[in-house]
Design a protein around this motif. Structure first.
Motif, PDB file in Angstrom:
ATOM      1  N   ALA A 188       0.828  -1.206   0.000  1.00  0.00           N
ATOM      2  CA  ALA A 188       0.000   0.000   0.000  1.00  0.00           C
ATOM      3  C   ALA A 188       0.864   1.258   0.000  1.00  0.00           C
ATOM      4  N   SER A 219       1.163   3.898  -3.100  1.00  0.00           N
ATOM      5  CA  SER A 219       0.568   5.219  -2.873  1.00  0.00           C
ATOM      6  C   SER A 219       1.185   6.276  -3.781  1.00  0.00           C
ATOM      7  N   LEU A 264      -4.655   0.839  -2.700  1.00  0.00           N
ATOM      8  CA  LEU A 264      -5.633  -0.047  -2.067  1.00  0.00           C
ATOM      9  C   LEU A 264      -5.798  -1.362  -2.816  1.00  0.00           C
ATOM     10  N   ALA A 305      -2.978  -2.525   4.699  1.00  0.00           N
ATOM     11  CA  ALA A 305      -3.070  -1.253   3.981  1.00  0.00           C
ATOM     12  C   ALA A 305      -3.587  -0.141   4.894  1.00  0.00           C
TER      13      ALA A 305
END
Length: 354
Positions: free
Chosen positions: A116, A120, A128, A262
């Motif tokens: 995660a 990002s 996600l 996550a």
């Protein structure tokens, strides 16, 4: 005169007492003895809600004994830290009810957090979906090997645990590199923000448990999960899709472990590689403390949530004492788990007798 199964044709049917094998002091007489139905109900209630009673008593005692325990900040911190373990325990509940075990969830939790944080940089959707896809796939492979290849869940999930941890170390250059979640991003808000004074991870956990309770208690899939845990061969003879149900259960367990990782990365704003060690044991302990039998066939989603909260309250009380080393948390949790397993075994035998 022709007889069928030892009964004369045309003879009156056997009395109910004969069908039950009734005799003075026999099992059927015991089944109809006054108070035995009440005793069975009490045993069932103790097995299902015993952990909740202990949680209430312990929380009340800690509130009276420590000034800093019953505060909004302390309860908020406990709720958030419980959320991640609870999500993992939710998937473990389904696995254990089928009579299985999943030792890979701790490593998948850590792997999900790193994936995660790494994803990002490409946006929240990637951050996600990537951990869900990877961890869900590993859970799916676990289910296929267990259900189709008939391999032992302990061995399969142990191998998955090692493989996931190896993949985690590869992504982070043996733990030397830490990926960060950008401040102010939607992912960071998802982990650190709140609505109505309650942190988003807590809301997500509550929603997942509500959905899990409905699935387990109100759907055919949930009935199949119970049936497989109770007697897999009988469930197969009744036409239940045993293999497909097991595969789904392990895939969901991996998926939820990745989701929990996550959310934890979003909360910490980074993917920490050392997290998740021993988390599978905590999840199993919470599920069993909540009333789910390790042998399968009996379990409660709500009980698993209570088990998680009870473990967190025990840990918090030990921290409140201050003079005890943090290692005592594991000692107390292990001792409490042993007591719960013994109590479950005794209550199960008592219910069978009644």
């Amino acid at each position: 005169m022709t007889t069928i199964h030892g009964t004369s044709k045309g003879a009156p049917p056997p009395a109910p007492e004969e069908l039950l094998g009734d005799a003075p002091g026999g099992a059927a007489a015991e089944a109809r003895a006054p108070g035995t139905g009440r005793g069975e109900r009490l045993s069932a209630l103790a097995q299902q809600h015993g952990a909740l009673a202990v949680l209430v008593v312990l929380t009340a005692a800690a509130s009276l004994g420590f000034d800093s325990f019953a505060t909004g900040d302390n309860f908020s911190n406990m709720a958030v830290s419980s959320a991640f373990l609870a999500i993992v325990a939710l998937g473990m509940t389904f696995v254990i009810i089928t009579g299985g075990i999943d030792l890979s969830v701790g490593s998948l939790f850590a792997l999900g957090g790193v994936l995660a944080a790494w994803g990002s940089r490409y946006g929240t959707v990637v951050a996600l979906l990537l951990p869900l896809a990877v961890c869900g796939t590993i859970g799916l492979v676990n289910g296929l090997l267990i259900a189709r290849a008939r391999l032992a869940p302990f061995i399969v999930t142990l191998a998955a645990m090692l493989a996931a941890r190896g993949l985690l170390l590869t992504l982070t250059d043996e733990g030397a590199e830490t990926y960060l979640v950008a401040e102010g991003s939607f992912l960071a808000e998802l982990g650190q923000g709140s609505t109505l004074g309650v942190a988003h991870p807590v809301w997500i956990t509550v929603a997942l448990f509500a959905a899990g309770a409905v699935v387990l208690r109100r759907t055919r899939f949930g009935q199949r999960v119970y049936a497989i845990g109770g007697n897999e061969d009988a469930a197969a003879l009744m036409g239940a899709p045993v293999a497909r149900t097991k595969i789904t259960v392990y895939a969901v367990s991996g998926l939820l472990a990745g989701l929990a990782g996550a959310l934890n990365a979003a909360w910490l704003a980074s993917g920490v590689t050392i997290l998740g060690a021993g988390m599978e044991l905590e999840a199993i302990a919470a599920v069993v403390i909540g009333g789910t039998l390790l042998t399968g066939g009996l379990g409660f989603v709500s009980g698993s949530l209570v088990g998680v909260l009870l473990l967190k309250v025990i840990q918090n009380v030990i921290n409140q004492i201050g003079s005890l080393d943090s290692a005592y948390q594991q000692v107390v949790s292990g001792a409490f788990l042993a007591v719960v397993v013994v109590a479950q075994t005794w209550l199960g035998r008592r219910r069978r007798v009644l």
